[in-house]
Motif scaffolding. Structure first.
Motif, PDB file in Angstrom:
ATOM      1  N   VAL A 182       0.743  -1.314   0.017  1.00  0.00           N
ATOM      2  CA  VAL A 182      -0.115   0.019   0.052  1.00  0.00           C
ATOM      3  C   VAL A 182       0.727   1.297  -0.074  1.00  0.00           C
ATOM      4  N   ARG A 183       0.703   2.077  -0.833  1.00  0.00           N
ATOM      5  CA  ARG A 183       1.395   3.400  -0.998  1.00  0.00           C
ATOM      6  C   ARG A 183       0.466   4.551  -1.164  1.00  0.00           C
ATOM      7  N   ARG A 184       1.023   5.836  -0.778  1.00  0.00           N
ATOM      8  CA  ARG A 184      -0.016   6.839  -1.050  1.00  0.00           C
ATOM      9  C   ARG A 184       0.775   7.558  -2.369  1.00  0.00           C
ATOM     10  N   ARG A 185      -0.334   8.286  -2.977  1.00  0.00           N
ATOM     11  CA  ARG A 185       0.127   9.048  -3.962  1.00  0.00           C
ATOM     12  C   ARG A 185       1.322   9.847  -3.929  1.00  0.00           C
ATOM     13  N   GLY A 186       2.439   9.664  -4.796  1.00  0.00           N
ATOM     14  CA  GLY A 186       3.735  10.318  -4.720  1.00  0.00           C
ATOM     15  C   GLY A 186       4.637   9.535  -4.116  1.00  0.00           C
ATOM     16  N   GLN A 187       4.382   8.387  -3.457  1.00  0.00           N
ATOM     17  CA  GLN A 187       5.653   7.696  -2.973  1.00  0.00           C
ATOM     18  C   GLN A 187       6.072   6.651  -4.116  1.00  0.00           C
ATOM     19  N   GLU A 188       7.111   6.042  -3.626  1.00  0.00           N
ATOM     20  CA  GLU A 188       7.654   5.131  -4.397  1.00  0.00           C
ATOM     21  C   GLU A 188       7.374   3.527  -3.980  1.00  0.00           C
ATOM     22  N   ALA A 189       7.173   2.701  -5.101  1.00  0.00           N
ATOM     23  CA  ALA A 189       6.918   1.460  -4.798  1.00  0.00           C
ATOM     24  C   ALA A 189       8.013   0.701  -5.594  1.00  0.00           C
TER      25      ALA A 189
END
Lengths: 112, 112
Positions: free
Chosen positions: A12-19
């Motif tokens: 799970v990531r928030r918008r703008g983060q890196e995966a």
């Protein structure tokens, strides 16, 4: 012989983060493929790599996405500055050579 | 370009019914053809394959014949079981070691 390993299974990531998605191919396999499965759709090819080389990246989005398969260690699919449209299941497959590809269980990415 | 088209799902059958899932393809040359199965929450498993015209792939009671004249690779099983409930994907590869091109998948639900 263990199968293709992918981790994490859920991310799970928030918008703008890196995966960062990892794929360990089956032992003896030097070819790795990444596919993306959007909701209610089939799998779409993204990139094909051999050790330290990108063979075919015709399915990779031009921006924010990159992939590598180093000499040592797993293959990495990296998505920078994630957006909601990146939410999908990402599957890795490996092959010794030739046609047959063996798939991992996938990483399900959710972007909030 | 190359493409694969499958019949739309979901397909709902009673146990022991006959199954057909249609698959047609567009490709130049002589692609290899595959059926993959995806159980809920899992990755894809190769079900069967055929590498040249008139080849019949078979596995676990499933069969498909490579028909070049009709560009088809329909999946059949004489008597389905509840455990066959899954999503089935038809795919092609137009070169050895190359990417797989998938159809959109057909969901099969088998009721007792």
């Amino acid at each position: 012989n263990a199968g293709v390993m992918q981790n994490p299974r859920h991310l799970v990531r928030r918008r703008g983060q890196e995966a960062r998605l990892r794929c360990s191919p089956m032992k003896g396999h030097s070819h790795v493929y990444w596919y993306r499965q959007l909701p209610e759709e089939g799998l779409k090819f993204m990139v094909y790599l051999q050790k330290e080389n990108i063979i075919d990246e015709s399915g990779m989005p031009k921006e924010r996405f990159s992939a590598e398969f180093p000499k040592e260690g797993p293959s990495i699919l990296r998505i920078q500055q994630v957006v909601r449209g990146d939410s999908a299941a990402y599957f890795c497959a490996s092959s010794p050579e030739g046609n047959e590809q063996f798939f991992g269980p996938g990483t399900r990415l959710t972007v909030l | 370009g190359n493409s694969v088209t499958q019949m739309e799902g979901p397909v709902t059958l009673s146990e022991e019914a006959f199954l057909t899932i249609n698959c047609t393809y567009t490709a130049t040359g002589y692609p290899s053809l595959f059926w993959y199965v995806q159980y809920p929450g899992e990755g894809l498993q190769l079900l069967l394959k055929a590498t040249k015209a008139d080849d019949k792939g078979s596995n676990k009671g499933f069969e498909a014949t490579y028909r070049k004249e009709t560009t088809s690779f329909h999946l059949e099983k004489g008597s389905v079981q509840v455990s066959d409930s899954a999503v089935y994907f038809c795919a092609l590869s137009d070169q050895t070691g190359g990417k797989l091109i998938f159809g959109q998948g057909t969901e099969l639900s088998v009721k007792p």
